[in-house]
Design a protein around this motif. Structure first.
Motif, PDB file in Angstrom:
ATOM      1  N   VAL A   1       0.822  -1.204   0.000  1.00 28.62           N
ATOM      2  CA  VAL A   1       0.000   0.000   0.000  1.00 28.62           C
ATOM      3  C   VAL A   1       0.858   1.256   0.000  1.00 28.62           C
ATOM      4  CG1 VAL A   1      -1.808   1.279   1.207  1.00 28.62           C
ATOM      5  CG2 VAL A   1      -1.857  -1.232   1.178  1.00 28.62           C
ATOM      6  N   GLU A   2       1.798   1.321   0.926  1.00 28.40           N
ATOM      7  CA  GLU A   2       2.657   2.498   1.024  1.00 28.40           C
ATOM      8  C   GLU A   2       3.785   2.478  -0.002  1.00 28.40           C
ATOM      9  OE1 GLU A   2       1.782   4.898   2.837  1.00 28.40           O
ATOM     10  OE2 GLU A   2       0.245   3.898   4.041  1.00 28.40           O
ATOM     11  N   GLU A   3       4.016   1.311  -0.597  1.00 32.57           N
ATOM     12  CA  GLU A   3       5.060   1.144  -1.624  1.00 32.57           C
ATOM     13  C   GLU A   3       6.432   1.575  -1.099  1.00 32.57           C
ATOM     14  OE1 GLU A   3       3.705   3.223  -5.097  1.00 32.57           O
ATOM     15  OE2 GLU A   3       2.208   1.692  -5.577  1.00 32.57           O
ATOM     16  N   ARG A   4       6.769   1.008   0.075  1.00 36.52           N
ATOM     17  CA  ARG A   4       8.074   1.300   0.686  1.00 36.52           C
ATOM     18  C   ARG A   4       8.789  -0.003   1.011  1.00 36.52           C
ATOM     19  NH1 ARG A   4       5.548   5.947   4.515  1.00 36.52           N
ATOM     20  NH2 ARG A   4       4.725   4.147   5.617  1.00 36.52           N
ATOM     21  N   PRO A   5       9.097  -0.829   0.028  1.00 32.25           N
ATOM     22  CA  PRO A   5       9.714  -2.127   0.321  1.00 32.25           C
ATOM     23  C   PRO A   5      11.068  -2.017   1.007  1.00 32.25           C
ATOM     24  CG  PRO A   5       9.757  -1.668  -2.035  1.00 32.25           C
ATOM     25  CD  PRO A   5       8.858  -0.643  -1.418  1.00 32.25           C
ATOM     26  N   ALA A   6      11.898  -1.079   0.565  1.00 31.11           N
ATOM     27  CA  ALA A   6      13.226  -0.941   1.180  1.00 31.11           C
ATOM     28  C   ALA A   6      13.099  -0.502   2.639  1.00 31.11           C
ATOM     29  CB  ALA A   6      14.065   0.061   0.395  1.00 31.11           C
ATOM     30  N   SER A   7      12.188   0.442   2.907  1.00 34.39           N
ATOM     31  CA  SER A   7      11.971   0.907   4.282  1.00 34.39           C
ATOM     32  C   SER A   7      11.377  -0.202   5.131  1.00 34.39           C
ATOM     33  CB  SER A   7      11.041   2.121   4.288  1.00 34.39           C
ATOM     34  OG  SER A   7      11.604   3.189   3.562  1.00 34.39           O
ATOM     35  N   ALA A   8      10.449  -0.968   4.546  1.00 34.31           N
ATOM     36  CA  ALA A   8       9.833  -2.075   5.286  1.00 34.31           C
ATOM     37  C   ALA A   8      10.865  -3.134   5.630  1.00 34.31           C
ATOM     38  CB  ALA A   8       8.706  -2.685   4.457  1.00 34.31           C
TER      39      ALA A   8
END
Length: 403
Positions: A153-160
């Motif tokens: 949803v947030e499209e933050r794979p690296a941050s996740a």
């Protein structure tokens, strides 16, 4: 009161230990003598329930009512933090996160930039997303749902991915404190790595053309961009390592440059020279003639300054990596044909050139990598044409003699 909380705060005026009576700016002793405001000591008090479950009085004082209350609030903050250092299944995740950062990350020997990345991921993603959960509520399904939301949803794979790594670290602490029997974050589906961008390096002809453009660009010349590019091409070092280079680490007679540190900005503190490189080990490089010529010229032109820097700022101090990045972007705006090049491109170009001229192990050694797999994956451009093995393969084209 719940553990770690306090009751109502009262603020009372005293003179030499005697409680005064009155209101506003008019106060008297019990005998009726008026007391000047400047002689009054204000004491703020409340009761606080400590970690052992016992409720105790806490007080603080000052020459003003506001000061006394603020001092008490500061004392309560310190007391709450001490109380929260006991991790239980009823502890909130945000409290555990603070404890993990203060006691495990901040005092560790991790690089400053790594500590800052962990703190940023924890404060920007973990705490806002999960901080209100009690540790007993941190189930695998809840953590999984949060990570999925961050990725999809947030499209933050690296941050996740980084946030999940932080979660694993802090919940490991909860397990060691007997607050949890197992770490639920370690059962969460790993966040898949994003596809690596194709490595793109400069060809020799492109380097020659780029160096000529830097030499004729007045703004770039005043910012030492050409000289910085030369040291990057001569060593394959990182931009922060180049900015940390000192004249005491340059041997012009032997044509050797020693990389022993890097420039780091510690958030909210200062810009400083970290006396270790990213790889933790100092590296010595024999540099080619074009770099020696550049260094000899700079040794005559550049004031060494107190820090003895080869590439100082205009004030003879350390230069920011972000400043050089900005200057490079401005150069690219003036020369659109080089828009695809970043300072890291030069490191990739060195890795590619050494791999082509020698082998992947030599390229890894040049870049200071402990494993050549990292070099091959991230720093060497894939050849458009494979190696010439025609002589070997020609054997398949033989024709059997007739029986």
């Amino acid at each position: 009161m719940p553990v770690g909380t306090h009751g109502k705060i009262t603020v009372t005026p005293y003179l030499d230990g005697v409680r005064l009576v009155g209101e506003g700016k008019t106060w008297h002793t019990p005998e009726g003598d008026q007391v000047p405001m400047k002689k009054i000591t204000w004491i703020a008090r409340c009761r606080f329930r400590d970690n052992d479950g016992r409720t105790r009085p806490v007080e603080a004082w000052s020459s003003t009512r506001t000061g006394a209350e603020q001092n008490l609030q500061d004392a309560l903050t310190t007391r709450k933090r001490a109380s929260s250092d006991k991790i239980t299944a009823g502890t909130r995740l945000e409290v555990l996160a603070d404890y993990w950062l203060r006691t495990k990350i901040d005092p560790s020997k991790l690089a400053v930039n790594t500590k800052q990345r962990y703190r940023y991921a924890t404060e920007q993603y973990v705490i806002p997303g999960l901080g209100g959960l009690l540790l007993r509520e941190c189930t695998v399904s809840r953590l999984e749902a949060w990570v999925t939301r961050e990725v999809e949803v947030e499209e933050r794979p690296a941050s996740a991915r980084l946030a999940l790594s932080c979660l694993k670290g802090m919940l490991d602490v909860a397990v060691r404190e007997d607050a949890l029997t197992a770490n639920p974050a370690r059962s969460v589906t790993p966040v898949p790595a994003t596809a690596d961008a194709e490595v793109k390096a400069l060809a020799v002809a492109e380097v020659v053309k780029l160096r000529a453009a830097l030499a004729t660009d007045k703004k770039a010349k005043s910012q030492d961009l050409g000289d910085l590019v030369d040291i990057l091409l001569a060593t394959g070092c990182r931009i922060g390592e180049a900015l940390a280079l000192r004249w005491s680490e340059v041997d012009l007679d032997e044509h050797v440059v020693y990389l022993t540190g890097t420039v780091v900005r510690e958030k909210g503190v200062r810009l400083f020279r970290q006396d270790t490189t990213k790889g933790k080990k100092p590296r010595g490089h024999l540099v080619p003639a074009f770099a020696v010529t550049m260094l000899e010229r700079r040794s005559a032109e550049v004031e060494p300054g107190e820090l003895d820097l080869v590439f100082p700022s205009w004030r003879s101090g350390l230069r920011e990596v972000t400043t050089v990045d900005k200057q490079w972007r401005e150069f690219r705006e003036r020369h659109p044909e080089w828009t695809w090049i970043t300072p890291k491109t030069f490191r990739k170009s060195v890795g590619t050139a050494v791999e082509r001229g020698a082998d992947i192990e030599a390229a890894a050694a040049q870049l200071g990598h402990s494993r050549s797999a990292v070099t091959a994956k991230h720093y060497v451009e894939v050849a458009a044409i494979g190696p010439d093995h025609r002589e070997i393969l020609e054997r398949f084209g033989g024709i059997a003699a007739p029986a």
